[in-house]
Motif scaffolding. Structure first.
Motif, short mmCIF file in Angstrom:
data_model
loop_
_atom_site.label_atom_id
_atom_site.label_comp_id
_atom_site.label_asym_id
_atom_site.label_seq_id
_atom_site.Cartn_x
_atom_site.Cartn_y
_atom_site.Cartn_z
N MET A 1 39.40 56.11 28.29
CA MET A 1 39.40 55.33 29.52
C MET A 1 38.02 55.43 30.20
N PRO A 2 37.44 54.29 30.54
CA PRO A 2 36.12 54.34 31.18
C PRO A 2 36.20 55.04 32.54
N THR A 3 35.09 55.68 32.95
CA THR A 3 35.06 56.34 34.26
C THR A 3 35.02 55.31 35.38
N VAL A 4 34.24 54.25 35.14
CA VAL A 4 34.15 53.19 36.15
C VAL A 4 34.45 51.86 35.48
N GLU A 5 35.30 51.06 36.10
CA GLU A 5 35.55 49.70 35.62
C GLU A 5 35.33 48.74 36.77
N ILE A 6 34.39 47.84 36.59
CA ILE A 6 34.13 46.82 37.60
C ILE A 6 34.55 45.49 36.95
N ASP A 7 35.45 44.80 37.60
CA ASP A 7 36.02 43.62 36.97
C ASP A 7 35.89 42.40 37.88
N GLN A 8 34.94 41.55 37.56
CA GLN A 8 34.79 40.25 38.24
C GLN A 8 34.69 40.37 39.76
N ILE A 9 33.84 41.28 40.23
CA ILE A 9 33.76 41.41 41.70
C ILE A 9 32.80 40.39 42.31
N THR A 10 33.18 39.92 43.49
CA THR A 10 32.38 38.94 44.23
C THR A 10 32.33 39.39 45.69
N LYS A 11 31.14 39.26 46.30
CA LYS A 11 31.01 39.61 47.71
C LYS A 11 30.02 38.65 48.37
N THR A 12 30.45 38.07 49.47
CA THR A 12 29.60 37.11 50.18
C THR A 12 29.33 37.62 51.58
N PHE A 13 28.07 37.57 52.02
CA PHE A 13 27.71 37.88 53.40
C PHE A 13 27.26 36.58 54.05
N GLY A 14 28.00 36.09 54.98
CA GLY A 14 27.66 34.81 55.61
C GLY A 14 27.66 33.72 54.55
N SER A 15 26.49 33.08 54.39
CA SER A 15 26.44 32.01 53.38
C SER A 15 25.85 32.52 52.07
N GLN A 16 25.46 33.81 52.07
CA GLN A 16 24.80 34.32 50.87
C GLN A 16 25.76 35.09 49.98
N ARG A 17 25.79 34.70 48.71
CA ARG A 17 26.64 35.41 47.77
C ARG A 17 25.84 36.55 47.17
N ALA A 18 26.13 37.78 47.60
CA ALA A 18 25.33 38.93 47.17
C ALA A 18 25.71 39.36 45.76
N VAL A 19 26.98 39.30 45.44
CA VAL A 19 27.46 39.69 44.11
C VAL A 19 28.42 38.60 43.63
N ASP A 20 28.20 38.15 42.40
CA ASP A 20 28.95 36.99 41.93
C ASP A 20 29.57 37.27 40.56
N GLN A 21 30.84 37.57 40.54
CA GLN A 21 31.58 37.74 39.28
C GLN A 21 30.95 38.80 38.37
N VAL A 22 30.58 39.92 38.92
CA VAL A 22 29.95 40.97 38.11
C VAL A 22 31.03 41.86 37.47
N SER A 23 30.86 42.14 36.19
CA SER A 23 31.78 43.04 35.49
C SER A 23 30.98 44.00 34.62
N PHE A 24 31.38 45.23 34.59
CA PHE A 24 30.85 46.19 33.60
C PHE A 24 31.71 47.44 33.60
N GLU A 25 31.53 48.23 32.56
CA GLU A 25 32.27 49.50 32.47
C GLU A 25 31.28 50.62 32.24
N VAL A 26 31.57 51.79 32.77
CA VAL A 26 30.74 52.95 32.52
C VAL A 26 31.61 53.99 31.83
N GLU A 27 31.13 54.42 30.65
CA GLU A 27 31.93 55.38 29.87
C GLU A 27 31.66 56.80 30.34
N LYS A 28 32.63 57.66 30.07
CA LYS A 28 32.49 59.06 30.47
C LYS A 28 31.29 59.70 29.76
N GLY A 29 30.49 60.45 30.50
CA GLY A 29 29.41 61.23 29.92
C GLY A 29 28.18 60.45 29.53
#
Lengths: 301, 400
Positions: A1-29
């Motif tokens: 099981m990966p230590t970190v799983e980021i799945d399709q995250i999106t974050k908008t501040f006002g009109s600016q999309r700071a993070v757009d559909q970002v996904s990645f996994e970080v494995e242990k060690g």
């Protein structure tokens, strides 16, 4: 099981999309590189990972599930915006921060001592932070990040303000942590550090993930058919070589499509050229970075 | 130990054991102590202790009865020297053996006219001393009870119908207590609110916020900070109260009215009911300011906006005292920032109707909850926006 799983995250501040559909996994060690130009969305991604910000959409899993107060004690974080309490002594500041990570005073004090010795700060322990140099404060901050023996370390630009000696010390420290099984997410734009330390990486540009995989895999993907040749002799025109140009004391030969490096080597040998060095020109991460970012800009234009 | 208490302990100890705090706490009693010592010293040094003379042609003081009491360091009595005629008294005045003399003419008992002759008017206390001796001797023929009553004069006590609150004519110091207590309390509220604001803005200024919020929950952090800094204020209050009690214990040996100071429990309960939500309300507002701005200097300037309305009732002390149930007093007690001081002033002079009191305190409690909500919100929005102020629109708008 990966230590970190980021799945399709999106974050908008006002009109600016700071993070757009970002996904990645970080494995242990592993040491995982989170790369990108300034303002690409790296810090926002990290803040979402740490539950400082909530994503507009997408899912984050850290140490096997959503972030909790208990998990905070197992995570070490070195933010890009460095800072420690300036008006108190180094000793007191580190003890307080360690206690907030759930350590007892005795244990905190024992481990702080070890780190202060190792980082050459033992004699400054009773000094106020504001009386210390930027480099010393940076080391103090690293101690605060690692003193509670976290299993996941997130560090944003760890080599800022460090001289070469301390840079090397921090690199050794990170490798040592990896050997202990600690998972490290390193956020940086210093590509040579990534090449030296990271196992895998994700490249974020304008909020989007543009490159993701292991260092070798990415290099291979961007490998070109160029070769580097170092010789004292004058290089003749070779079959399959489009053009040549000097490159760090060697000559870089650009190959025509369909030409293999072996063909060029054979040609050199047949021409009786004394070859001191012959190497396939893998692109540096710097070059890949610039290429990908420029491609992105081109696509946008 | 939960993290809330770790934050509490840190916030508390970093102020209380600082030189700045110890100095601030001790400087006020020290200031008053020195002020008192200087004024006592000045009175003692300046006082003219030469005897007073008198020429009694009326025979009132023929069989002089002494007055009781020796006088204290401040209220020293002077020697009274009788002279057979005005010429002798005049000579003594001119060669400065006495500071003045009283002349009681033969018809004094009929006219009640006497005179005081001196180059410089003797101190009022010394004149009182002679007047008292004169009165005692004039009443010599009366029964002791009548004499005593006449000497003490009238003392009217104004009392509320329930008898819980009363005020005597010579109780001026009891009227000053609510004003004094209010100032003291407000000083503490603003000091500890200031510490809290500084603690919040400091974490933004020195960029510690990100490390802290990835170690502690925002609720625990805020609660720890609020409790820690309020406790600093209470410690300050406690130390001052101890000083006041000590000063009163020592002072009662010299000043007799200290014994007549009385505190009513009703009044204390009202103070707590009104002032505790005020404490929380101001703390919340201060924390909200701290989280909204980027520099502590700026925060201090903005916090002035709150301290001004809180002090406004003191400008209207006289109208509130003379008409404690009038529209101005009632109006000011409904506005949350002016309410605490107005209530304490009014309560000292009149019983406040229960419904008004309940409504005033309810308004304060609602405002206290509102300000904590605002602080938490400002904190969430503002904690990571370094170098960037939050606009009011963002603060009251939708949370992103």
């Amino acid at each position: 099981m990966p230590t970190v799983e980021i799945d399709q995250i999106t974050k908008t501040f006002g009109s600016q999309r700071a993070v757009d559909q970002v996904s990645f996994e970080v494995e242990k060690g592993e040491i995982f590189g989170l790369l990108g130009p300034n303002g690409a969305g790296k810090t926002t991604t990290i803040r979402i990972l740490l539950d400082i910000f909530k994503p507009d959409s997408g899912r984050v899993s850290v140490l096997g599930g959503p972030m909790s107060e208990e998990k905070k004690d197992r995570i070490g974080y070195l933010p890009e915006e460095r800072g420690l309490y300036q008006d108190i002594t180094l000793d007191r500041c580190l003890t307080y921060l360690a206690s907030l990570k759930g350590m007892s005073t005795q244990e905190a004090s024992r481990r702080i001592n070890l780190y202060l010795e190792r980082f050459g700060l033992a004699e400054h322990r009773h000094k106020k932070l504001k009386e210390m140099s930027k480099g010393m404060q940076q080391k103090a901050q690293l101690i605060a990040t690692l003193v509670h023996e976290p299993v996941l370390v997130i560090i944003d630009e760890p080599f800022n303000a460090l001289d070469p000696v301390n840079t090397q010390m921090v690199k050794d420290l990170l490798r040592e942590q990896r050997e202990r099984g600690v998972t490290i997410v390193m956020c940086t734009h210093q590509m040579h550090q990534v090449e030296e330390l990271c196992d895998r990486l994700v490249l974020i540009d304008r909020g989007k993930s543009v490159l993701y995989g292991s260092l070798e895999e990415i290099r291979h993907r961007f490998a070109v058919q160029d070769v580097l040749v170092r010789t004292e002799d004058h290089l003749p025109a070779l079959a399959g070589v489009l053009r040549s140009e000097p490159h760090n004391g060697s000559t870089r030969l650009y190959l025509a499509p369909g030409t293999q490096p072996q063909d060029v080597l054979r040609g050199l040998v047949e021409s009786n050229i004394q070859v001191d060095q012959f190497e396939i020109a893998t692109p540096s991460l710097d070059e890949i970075f610039i290429k990908v970012v420029q491609q992105g800009e081109g696509a946008k234009a | 130990m939960s993290k809330l208490w770790k934050v509490f302990k840190y916030e508390y100890t970093r102020h209380v054991f600082r030189k700045r705090f110890i100095f601030a706490v001790l400087s006020i009693p020290l200031f008053f102590g020195v002020l008192m010592a200087i004024s006592i010293l000045a009175t003692v040094i300046q006082a003219d202790t030469r005897p007073l003379g008198y020429v009694d042609q009326s025979g009132v003081l023929a069989n002089q009865r002494p007055i009781s009491g020796e006088g204290s360091l401040i209220n020293r009595s002077v020697e009274l020297i009788p002279y057979p005629g005005e010429a002798e008294a005049r000579a003594a005045l001119e060669d400065e053996t006495i500071q003045g003399y009283y002349l009681l003419p033969p018809d004094y008992l009929e006219t009640a006219h006497g005179k005081l002759v001196s180059f410089k008017e003797p101190d009022q206390r010394m004149q009182n001393q002679f007047n008292e001796i004169l009165r005692v001797n004039l009443l010599a023929g009366q029964s002791p009870d009548v004499a005593k009553r006449v000497l003490e004069g009238s003392s009217l006590v104004i009392q509320t119908p329930d008898g819980k609150r009363q005020m005597a004519e010579d109780d001026w110091f009891n009227a000053l207590i609510p004003i004094f207590a209010g100032v003291l309390f407000m000083t503490v509220v603003f000091t500890s609110g200031g510490y809290l604001m500084q603690a919040v803005v400091e974490e933004k200024e020195n960029r510690t916020m990100e490390i802290i919020v990835t170690s502690v929950s925002a609720d625990e952090l805020m609660a720890g900070k609020v409790l820690g800094n309020l406790s600093v204020g209470l410690t300050q209050l406690l130390i001052w109260v101890i000083f006041i009690i000590l000063a009163m214990a020592i002072g009662r040996n010299y000043v007799d009215w200290i014994d007549r100071i009385h505190f009513s429990w009703d009044y204390l309960i009202l103070m707590l009911g009104a002032l505790l939500p005020t404490f929380v309300m101001i703390a919340g507002l201060m924390a909200a300011v701290g989280a909204t701005v980027t520099e502590s200097r700026e925060a201090q300037q903005i916090s002035g906006i709150f301290s001004l309305p809180v002090m406004i009732p003191y400008w209207f002390t006289y109208p509130i005292m003379s008409n404690p149930s009038g529209p101005l007093a009632v109006g000011l007690s409904f506005f949350p920032l002016t309410s605490p001081v107005t209530l304490t002033l009014r309560a000292a002079f009149t019983p406040i109707p229960a419904w008004q009191l309940a409504l005033n305190i309810a308004v304060l409690v609602v405002c206290a909850i509102g300000s904590i909500w605002l602080a938490a919100r400002a904190f969430r929005l503002g904690m990571l926006s370094y170098g960037k102020k939050i606009t009011l629109r963002e603060l009251f708008g939708r949370v992103s």
